[in-house]
Motif scaffolding. Sequence first.
Motif, PDB file in Angstrom:
ATOM      1  N   SER A  77     -12.156  -2.584 -20.079  1.00 32.05           N
ATOM      2  CA  SER A  77     -11.249  -3.710 -19.883  1.00 32.05           C
ATOM      3  C   SER A  77      -9.851  -3.205 -19.555  1.00 32.05           C
ATOM      4  O   SER A  77      -9.426  -2.136 -20.011  1.00 32.05           O
ATOM      5  N   ILE A  78      -9.132  -3.985 -18.747  1.00 31.82           N
ATOM      6  CA  ILE A  78      -7.741  -3.692 -18.420  1.00 31.82           C
ATOM      7  C   ILE A  78      -6.910  -4.934 -18.700  1.00 31.82           C
ATOM      8  O   ILE A  78      -7.412  -6.061 -18.654  1.00 31.82           O
ATOM      9  N   GLY A  79      -5.618  -4.729 -19.003  1.00 33.21           N
ATOM     10  CA  GLY A  79      -4.779  -5.865 -19.344  1.00 33.21           C
ATOM     11  C   GLY A  79      -3.360  -5.706 -18.854  1.00 33.21           C
ATOM     12  O   GLY A  79      -2.958  -4.642 -18.344  1.00 33.21           O
ATOM     13  N   PRO A  90      -0.647   4.046 -14.803  1.00 32.33           N
ATOM     14  CA  PRO A  90       0.655   4.347 -14.172  1.00 32.33           C
ATOM     15  C   PRO A  90       1.427   3.126 -13.704  1.00 32.33           C
ATOM     16  O   PRO A  90       2.643   3.191 -13.532  1.00 32.33           O
ATOM     17  N   SER A  91       0.744   2.009 -13.450  1.00 31.58           N
ATOM     18  CA  SER A  91       1.408   0.753 -13.113  1.00 31.58           C
ATOM     19  C   SER A  91       0.475  -0.381 -13.517  1.00 31.58           C
ATOM     20  O   SER A  91      -0.655  -0.153 -13.963  1.00 31.58           O
ATOM     21  N   GLN A  92       0.934  -1.597 -13.391  1.00 30.18           N
ATOM     22  CA  GLN A  92       0.180  -2.737 -13.917  1.00 30.18           C
ATOM     23  C   GLN A  92      -1.171  -2.880 -13.210  1.00 30.18           C
ATOM     24  O   GLN A  92      -1.236  -2.972 -11.987  1.00 30.18           O
ATOM     25  N   GLU A 134       0.704  -0.267  -7.686  1.00 33.93           N
ATOM     26  CA  GLU A 134       1.154   0.789  -6.783  1.00 33.93           C
ATOM     27  C   GLU A 134       0.214   1.983  -6.741  1.00 33.93           C
ATOM     28  O   GLU A 134       0.509   2.972  -6.072  1.00 33.93           O
ATOM     29  N   HIS A 135      -0.917   1.921  -7.449  1.00 33.95           N
ATOM     30  CA  HIS A 135      -1.779   3.085  -7.565  1.00 33.95           C
ATOM     31  C   HIS A 135      -3.253   2.695  -7.488  1.00 33.95           C
ATOM     32  O   HIS A 135      -3.614   1.530  -7.743  1.00 33.95           O
ATOM     33  N   GLN A 137      -3.512   8.024  -7.668  1.00 35.66           N
ATOM     34  CA  GLN A 137      -2.835   8.234  -6.389  1.00 35.66           C
ATOM     35  C   GLN A 137      -1.986   7.016  -6.066  1.00 35.66           C
ATOM     36  O   GLN A 137      -2.455   5.876  -6.159  1.00 35.66           O
ATOM     37  N   ALA A 138      -0.742   7.267  -5.715  1.00 34.54           N
ATOM     38  CA  ALA A 138       0.138   6.180  -5.274  1.00 34.54           C
ATOM     39  C   ALA A 138      -0.263   5.766  -3.863  1.00 34.54           C
ATOM     40  O   ALA A 138      -0.529   6.617  -3.001  1.00 34.54           O
TER      41      ALA A 138
END
Length: 612
Positions: free
Chosen positions: A380-382, A405-407, A425-426, A439-440
């Motif tokens: 899961s991600i939040g 690294p970012s939302q 962004e990644h 990776q960006a």
Amino acid sequence: MPGPIDLKCTFASLPRTTRGKAIVLGGDPKGENFLYCNTNNVYIKDINDPSKCDVYADHAAAPNVAKYAPSRFYIASGDSSGKVLIWDTTQAEHLVKYEYPVLGGTIKDIAWDSESKRLAIVGEGREFYAKCISWDMGTTLGEISGQEKVVNSVDYRPVRPFRIVTGSDDQKSMVFEGPKFKYMKTNGESTNFVNCVRYHPKGEVFITGGSDGKALIYEGKTSEYIGALGGDKAHKGGIYALDFSPDGSEVLTVSGDKTAKIWNLASKELVVEFVMGKEIDDMQVGCLWQGDNIITVSLSGYINYLDKSNPSSPRRIQKGHNKAIMSMAVTPDKSRVYTGGSDGKIFYWDLNTGICEIISGKGHSNQVTDMAVAGDWLISIGLDDVVRYTSISSNEYDSNASKLPSQPKTLAALPNGIAVITCIEHIVVVDKGDIMFEQAVKFGPISVDIHPGQTRVAFGGSKEIHIFELDGTSLKGMKRIECDINDDWTCVRFSPDGAYLAAAGGTKRYTALYKLEGDDFKEVYKTTKQTGRIYCLAWSPESRQFATGSLDGSLAVWCLEPKYDKSLSHYEKFAHKKAYVQNVAWLSENELITSSNDCCIRQWTVNASKGK
């Protein structure tokens, strides 16, 4: 025309709750159902079977209270705009019989008279806070005035001579005689807000429950003060709701002190106390005593069935969401579905029984944006920018989590637990909670899926679809699918047989299908049949069809067979009425499941013979 999709069952939202505010449950004259509200829906819930629920969704503003007429032919529900709708209970369509603008603000309680002819309505207002109207004309029956602040509760004496009692934030209960109704008496024994007023089933007394913790008893006809349950204070915290036993000999009270209590009316003494917990969510904000069912509602929204003979443990607790469902994942055997809410909570549902439980422990601190089941892991991600791996054997959170690294936005996973995640962004690859690759990127990844061959990954981005190669736990290379559509690709999904890639656009509502020919993706068709932004897409197990869910609440099924017009074979316009279809998954080749910001899960049957 596309054929219909048949609703099989609804796993309903729990009641909407707010700290410091009471909620009202509506009882059924036959004792079969009870009523409560959340979002734009009124729920008619089977009191014994949690998998049986009917939903009424015709309010333009959020309803707060719904009550059966004693005849049981109609239900009256009041909403936050001050409107009352009276609608039919005998037909599946629940046609609106009458609609009346009654107050200038939120309606907080409704009471029918025992003849099913008159309605007393209270709440917030501008010029007045209460009215009594005729059910069939909406005409005002007298004057219910004198309250100085919001009126929280109302009840109608069930026998003649009729009385109406109201309870208000002005710390008073007021009694009116009629009809037509006129002022009779003000009771000033309360020392804080009066949150609830209820008459005895035979009208012998009425009781008020207040924020001062007092449950005050008054004679039903004359309104003379008799005394208080428990001598002084019935609870250490405010009383939010109360109800009489069916025979009127006992009274149920619930409080912000996290307890429910049953009292003997004649002696005013405590019969049994139920300690519901120690957390804020264990505050008790609503109740109903119907037949043998003694029900309370916690601030969490949980519906508790109490057992007088075993006060230490409820007989049953109905759990689930009362905030928007944002993500969903189904186990490979299709027996269980996991749902993640805007409040960070994750629940899991047994699809055979409708029983729901919560993943225990400290998990996401914010909205759960996406989930997937991989082997024994729920990934899961939040919006807390965390990816979590939770064992579906234990259904307890553990330490398998990493900061991203970012939302994060979406994820896709392999059976071995490797997950690919899109962030603002990644793009990221995670294994058992550990970040293996990041990776960006500049193409604005929005959606992701992994090919069944486990080496190709599709990312839906802003205006383009990008293909990467998955090499172990790293991503490399990039190929763009040429799309002549200037839109965000909110969904990309490979078919289970790996032969196709289906994609859905956002603002322009495109649904597109690509056939894989070696390294190339050949467009088969694209169309804009759905009328709202598309949020979700899922393939059927046999790769013959896929489904999409939309902002307009519709559910569409798209078939690969060319006999269908633009391949749209089945369509349900109001899969989640006045809400959007946030998630969709297939349980079999002819069964679907959806979830929505209306806090509901719905199971559907797709009958191939009904497609044109």
